[in-house]
Design a protein around this motif. Structure first.
Motif, PDB file in Angstrom:
ATOM      1  N   PHE A 149       0.838  -1.229  -0.024  1.00 59.80           N
ATOM      2  CA  PHE A 149      -0.109  -0.044  -0.066  1.00 59.80           C
ATOM      3  C   PHE A 149       0.968   1.253  -0.030  1.00 59.80           C
ATOM      4  O   PHE A 149       0.235   2.287   0.032  1.00 59.80           O
ATOM      5  CB  PHE A 149      -0.930   0.096   1.147  1.00 59.80           C
ATOM      6  N   GLU A 150       2.334   0.946   0.140  1.00 55.90           N
ATOM      7  CA  GLU A 150       2.945   2.226   0.028  1.00 55.90           C
ATOM      8  C   GLU A 150       2.795   3.224   1.304  1.00 55.90           C
ATOM      9  O   GLU A 150       2.923   4.519   1.272  1.00 55.90           O
ATOM     10  CB  GLU A 150       2.999   3.116  -1.178  1.00 55.90           C
ATOM     11  N   ILE A 151       2.657   2.372   2.500  1.00 61.98           N
ATOM     12  CA  ILE A 151       2.450   3.239   3.458  1.00 61.98           C
ATOM     13  C   ILE A 151       3.565   3.088   4.736  1.00 61.98           C
ATOM     14  O   ILE A 151       4.270   1.820   4.883  1.00 61.98           O
ATOM     15  CB  ILE A 151       1.234   2.348   4.283  1.00 61.98           C
ATOM     16  N   ALA A 152       4.116   4.093   4.976  1.00 61.78           N
ATOM     17  CA  ALA A 152       5.380   4.212   5.932  1.00 61.78           C
ATOM     18  C   ALA A 152       4.757   4.097   7.500  1.00 61.78           C
ATOM     19  O   ALA A 152       3.947   5.058   7.612  1.00 61.78           O
ATOM     20  CB  ALA A 152       6.027   5.442   5.562  1.00 61.78           C
ATOM     21  N   ALA A 153       5.162   2.963   8.029  1.00 59.01           N
ATOM     22  CA  ALA A 153       4.889   2.752   9.488  1.00 59.01           C
ATOM     23  C   ALA A 153       5.893   2.400  10.280  1.00 59.01           C
ATOM     24  O   ALA A 153       6.866   1.686   9.879  1.00 59.01           O
ATOM     25  CB  ALA A 153       3.801   1.767   9.329  1.00 59.01           C
ATOM     26  N   LEU A 154       5.696   2.710  11.684  1.00 57.29           N
ATOM     27  CA  LEU A 154       6.643   2.278  12.638  1.00 57.29           C
ATOM     28  C   LEU A 154       6.053   0.847  13.230  1.00 57.29           C
ATOM     29  O   LEU A 154       4.678   0.730  13.497  1.00 57.29           O
ATOM     30  CB  LEU A 154       6.896   3.122  13.727  1.00 57.29           C
ATOM     31  N   PRO A 155       6.957  -0.325  13.437  1.00 54.33           N
ATOM     32  CA  PRO A 155       6.198  -1.556  14.126  1.00 54.33           C
ATOM     33  C   PRO A 155       6.045  -1.154  15.438  1.00 54.33           C
ATOM     34  O   PRO A 155       6.582  -0.412  16.312  1.00 54.33           O
ATOM     35  CB  PRO A 155       7.353  -2.635  13.624  1.00 54.33           C
ATOM     36  N   ALA A 156       4.779  -1.847  15.893  1.00 61.67           N
ATOM     37  CA  ALA A 156       4.425  -1.449  17.163  1.00 61.67           C
ATOM     38  C   ALA A 156       3.855  -2.741  17.699  1.00 61.67           C
ATOM     39  O   ALA A 156       3.329  -3.667  17.071  1.00 61.67           O
ATOM     40  CB  ALA A 156       3.448  -0.478  17.458  1.00 61.67           C
ATOM     41  N   VAL A 157       3.702  -2.861  19.141  1.00 59.33           N
ATOM     42  CA  VAL A 157       2.781  -3.768  19.800  1.00 59.33           C
ATOM     43  C   VAL A 157       1.900  -3.106  20.912  1.00 59.33           C
ATOM     44  O   VAL A 157       2.497  -2.388  21.596  1.00 59.33           O
ATOM     45  CB  VAL A 157       3.870  -4.883  20.469  1.00 59.33           C
ATOM     46  N   ALA A 158       0.864  -3.381  20.826  1.00 62.60           N
ATOM     47  CA  ALA A 158      -0.369  -2.928  21.533  1.00 62.60           C
ATOM     48  C   ALA A 158      -1.392  -3.735  21.953  1.00 62.60           C
ATOM     49  O   ALA A 158      -2.391  -4.001  21.199  1.00 62.60           O
ATOM     50  CB  ALA A 158      -1.112  -1.552  20.834  1.00 62.60           C
ATOM     51  N   PRO A 159      -0.950  -4.662  23.086  1.00 67.34           N
ATOM     52  CA  PRO A 159      -2.161  -5.601  23.402  1.00 67.34           C
ATOM     53  C   PRO A 159      -3.294  -5.065  23.650  1.00 67.34           C
ATOM     54  O   PRO A 159      -3.332  -3.875  24.480  1.00 67.34           O
ATOM     55  CB  PRO A 159      -1.253  -6.386  24.469  1.00 67.34           C
ATOM     56  N   LEU A 160      -4.455  -5.878  23.481  1.00 70.04           N
ATOM     57  CA  LEU A 160      -5.677  -5.367  23.725  1.00 70.04           C
ATOM     58  C   LEU A 160      -6.072  -5.193  25.263  1.00 70.04           C
ATOM     59  O   LEU A 160      -6.862  -4.424  25.709  1.00 70.04           O
ATOM     60  CB  LEU A 160      -6.872  -6.334  23.325  1.00 70.04           C
ATOM     61  N   SER A 161      -5.280  -6.027  26.059  1.00 68.38           N
ATOM     62  CA  SER A 161      -5.312  -5.899  27.434  1.00 68.38           C
ATOM     63  C   SER A 161      -4.739  -4.824  28.011  1.00 68.38           C
ATOM     64  O   SER A 161      -4.704  -4.373  29.311  1.00 68.38           O
ATOM     65  CB  SER A 161      -4.888  -7.300  28.179  1.00 68.38           C
ATOM     66  N   GLY A 162      -3.788  -4.139  27.240  1.00 63.19           N
ATOM     67  CA  GLY A 162      -2.796  -3.014  27.736  1.00 63.19           C
ATOM     68  C   GLY A 162      -1.850  -3.488  28.769  1.00 63.19           C
ATOM     69  O   GLY A 162      -1.072  -2.788  28.985  1.00 63.19           O
ATOM     70  N   THR A 163      -1.681  -4.824  28.510  1.00 62.50           N
ATOM     71  CA  THR A 163      -0.514  -5.432  29.407  1.00 62.50           C
ATOM     72  C   THR A 163       0.402  -6.615  28.886  1.00 62.50           C
ATOM     73  O   THR A 163      -0.322  -7.137  27.818  1.00 62.50           O
ATOM     74  CB  THR A 163      -1.137  -5.851  30.817  1.00 62.50           C
ATOM     75  N   LEU A 164       1.530  -6.784  29.104  1.00 60.58           N
ATOM     76  CA  LEU A 164       2.466  -7.883  28.470  1.00 60.58           C
ATOM     77  C   LEU A 164       3.293  -8.221  29.591  1.00 60.58           C
ATOM     78  O   LEU A 164       3.763  -7.791  30.562  1.00 60.58           O
ATOM     79  CB  LEU A 164       3.545  -7.243  27.740  1.00 60.58           C
TER      80      LEU A 164
END
Length: 741
Positions: A375-390
């Motif tokens: 899609f030619e979209i520049a993005a930063l890799p991220a992790v965002a759990p739905l629970s908000g915790t890891l």
């Protein structure tokens, strides 16, 4: 005191009890965002707040507010007076604000403004009917102290039934929100990063088509949840930050193409006969005819593979495709100037992957990047759990370049170690950038907790408290995340009035300064036991890993187009998302169905072998026939599984176009006498089995064959000796007969 005509409290109490039971049952399932259970009694009149301007208390002028009043009872209400209300003193810290959000609506928070009597009056409202109200409240009438902070602001309705007003009732209906007050001497600004998630659970059919097409199209429409979020982005006067699951983009693109399945299936002989062969295919056919007499054709790996037949089924109408296409077009325009954070493909349950299959995280991360690149979209890799915790060990598994979004609850142990950490919007933990990202809280009861005006005022209040509760030498920053479930018909109005607030500055998440982020070498994250119990099981990851392995085999087999193998490999990841924690068994069934479907496609590469075979000596030539019943050109080998007494080297790589057959000859080497069973297999070029024959009996007579040759040699020698003796005797007899004459 209730009048005899009011029969609604018991029914309302029953509904409230049922609602509380439902909330209690559903809370263990979890969802994307915070919640406080609304256990408060219903009121006969429900009020909404659809317009509120300005969003902060002005220095002069007036506050205008409007909305709807709805009669929820079975009585006719008359003479309904509408009054504004404010608290006299402000809320000045976050803890008090959290208490206010969860407070009972019946709890007094201020005084009604009655200087001018009712600001609006609704003469009559029958059961189920609604009417609009509109108020204009001059600044001079607000009974406030004038100190900076966050004030309660409410609208209350008081009415009568059968001409009798309940004097004991504080109000017959109300709606509550907050109004910040910023000192005119304040020169600082709050840098607010608002994270807007584009995430949705994705289920695929066994053949790759998106399931629940109607639901997806409804969400992508301008009136749907995902469509309204884009409308929100269009309305934003300043940059926001998007949190995107690349699987959502893939699903939308697939629907825009009318939801085709995997272009992999049975070769269509009719379609092949109807089309004209290409030049390369004609030359290939001529070459094959010239070598038709070859005893062991093996195919030519260097020949140009025939293009696959287009047989992918479709599962969406043209109208549905247009809605998805329009959403993608709008998305490109909305996010081009904003920051984009990319989740692992399919919104992977990262917490579960850290112990069940860390390779799944790597696969999901790479798959997501592939989609975004397309899609030619520049993005930063991220992790965002739905629970908000890891869990802490999951943090160590992540790539150092990942941006990790966690709620404050995940950082309580770290904050307790040093109060300075609690003031930081960003932290570096084990060399990973962790962003403290609380959910945007729900507005106070009663009413819709996600009404746009209420949500806007909660965000403004959170930002104002950051400003008013911090020392004058601190430039406060705040990151908030909208819940994934956020949906409102007026979502595009969330940013109405923000441009006039000089103290509030929307900034992309990437512009937050990370240079001063405290560094923590080994910080323990808080991970509730309930979240650990709800993680996807190892069985789910094992099923997905099996599918990826079969998809990898398909990728090595397909000679012309490996994209379908990549699609199948990605499909397993969609069943490993946080959203599937609620239905893990169903997700495993989906993976198993796709694996079975793929194995059935491999079975279209068929084998013909003899029912039995005799090795007449030490070696023999074992004939087989391979037919490619797929619509793709394939590269395969034929191999044999047998015990140590039989050795059969695999063939070279065979290249078979769609519908093509080849007849390679296997060289069998036997080392012992007896009957042995061999299994003939079609494998990928790396030796992974695709399909196989039933066991074939092979009789080996290698030692008996040597004896026969010895006997035949001795017999021949005796025969020739006997012939020589007989001829010699005849010759001697002939000589004697001549001599006697």
């Amino acid at each position: 005191m209730l009048t005899p005509g009011r029969r609604f409290p018991r029914a309302r109490g029953l509904r409230a009890s049922l609602g509380l039971l439902l909330v209690t049952l559903l809370m263990p399932l979890g969802y994307a965002g915070p919640a406080h259970a609304r256990r408060f009694a219903d009121e006969p009149l429900t009020l909404t707040m659809d317009q509120l301007s300005p969003m902060t208390i002005p220095r002069r002028g007036a506050i205008t507010v409007s909305g709807l009043v709805t009669n929820n009872s079975g009585d006719v209400w008359t003479d309904i007076g509408i009054y504004p209300l404010t608290s006299s003193t402000p809320i000045t810290d976050e803890a008090a604000f959290e208490e206010a959000l969860a407070s009972d609506p019946a709890q007094p928070v201020g005084d009604r403004i009655t200087d001018l009597g009712p600001f609006d009056v609704i003469e009559e409202l029958g059961p189920g009917e609604s009417a609009t109200y509109s108020l204009r409240v001059p600044r001079r009438l607000l009974a406030i102290s004038g100190e900076p902070g966050v004030y309660w602001f409410a609208v209350q309705a008081l009415g009568a039934v059968d001409g009798v007003r309940d004097e004991a009732a504080v109000a017959d209906g109300r709606v509550r929100t907050f109004l910040p007050l910023i000192s005119p001497r304040e020169k600082r600004t709050v840098s607010l990063s608002l994270v807007v998630p584009l995430r949705r659970s994705l289920d695929l059919r066994a053949d790759g088509r998106v399931s629940d097409v109607e639901g997806w199209v409804a969400d992508l429409a301008p009136t749907g949840r995902l469509g309204r979020l884009l409308g929100l982005g269009q309305q934003a006067s300043q940059p926001i930050t998007w949190l995107v699951d690349p699987a959502v983009l893939m699903a939308a693109q697939q629907l825009a193409q009318r939801n085709p399945g995997y272009n992999l299936g049975a070769f269509d002989e009719t379609a092949q006969n109807d089309r004209e062969p290409s030049d390369s295919e004609q030359s290939s056919d001529a070459s094959q005819e010239a070598t038709a007499g070859s005893a062991s054709p093996t195919g030519d790996p260097s020949k140009a593979p025939a293009p696959p037949q287009q047989i992918a089924p479709r599962g969406a109408t043209e109208e549905q495709a247009k809605i998805a296409e329009s959403w993608l077009k709008t998305l490109r325009g909305v996010i081009e100037d904003d920051d984009v954070l990319a989740l692992p493909f399919g919104d992977l349950d990262v917490a579960a992957a850290r112990s069940a299959d860390p390779a799944a995280y790597e696969s999901a991360r790479a798959a997501g990047q592939t989609i975004l690149d397309s899609f030619e979209i520049a993005a930063l890799p991220a992790v965002a759990p739905l629970s908000g915790t890891l869990p802490s060990d999951a943090l160590a598994m992540l790539d150092p370049s990942d941006t990790v979004l966690l709620t404050p609850g995940a950082l309580t142990e770290i904050d307790a170690a040093d109060p300075a950490y609690a003031e930081a919007a960003t932290l570096r933990i084990e060399d990973r950038l962790v962003v403290r990202t609380p959910w945007v809280p729900e507005g106070p009861a009663p009413g819709d907790p996600r009404q746009v005006v209420g949500t806007r005022q909660v965000i403004a209040a959170e930002a104002a408290l950051r400003l008013t509760s911090r020392p004058s030498d601190v430039r406060p920053g705040l990151v908030l995340q909208l819940p994934s479930s956020f949906e409102s018909p007026d979502a595009a109005k969330l940013f109405t009035g923000w441009a006039e607030q000089s103290w509030l500055n929307l900034t992309p998440l990437g512009s937050l300064s990370t240079a001063t982020a405290p560094t923590i070498a080994d910080g323990p994250l808080t991970y509730p036991g309930r979240q650990s119990e709800r993680e996807l099981s190892e069985e789910s990851f094992t099923a997905a890993r099996t599918l990826r392995q079969r998809a990898d085999a398909l990728g090595s087999v397909l000679a012309a187009d490996t994209s379908v193998a990549e699609e199948i490999s990605r499909s397993g990841l969609t069943s490993l998302s946080y959203a599937h924690r609620n239905t893990p068994y169903v997700s495993r069934l989906g993976i198993a169905a796709t694996t079975d479907w793929l194995n059935r496609q491999f079975n279209r590469i068929t084998l013909k072998v003899p029912r039995s075979f005799l090795v007449p000596g030490e070696t023999g030539r074992f004939p087989v026939s391979v037919r490619n019943g797929l619509n793709h050109t394939v590269r395969v080998q034929v191999a044999v599984t047998a015990d140590s007494s039989i050795q059969v080297p695999p063939t070279k790589t065979l290249v078979l176009g769609p519908g093509e057959s080849l007849s390679p000859v296997l060289q069998v080497q036997a080392r012992g006498i007896g009957v042995h069973y061999i299994t003939v297999e079609v494998t990928d070029p790396d030796g992974q089995s695709l399909t196989s024959s039933d066991p074939v009996p092979v009789r080996s007579t290698v030692r008996v064959g040597g004896t026969i040759w010895l006997i035949m040699g001795v017999g021949a020698a005796l025969l020739f000796t006997a012939i020589a003796i007989r001829l010699t005797r005849r010759f001697l007899a002939w000589r004697r007969s001549r001599a006697n004459r």
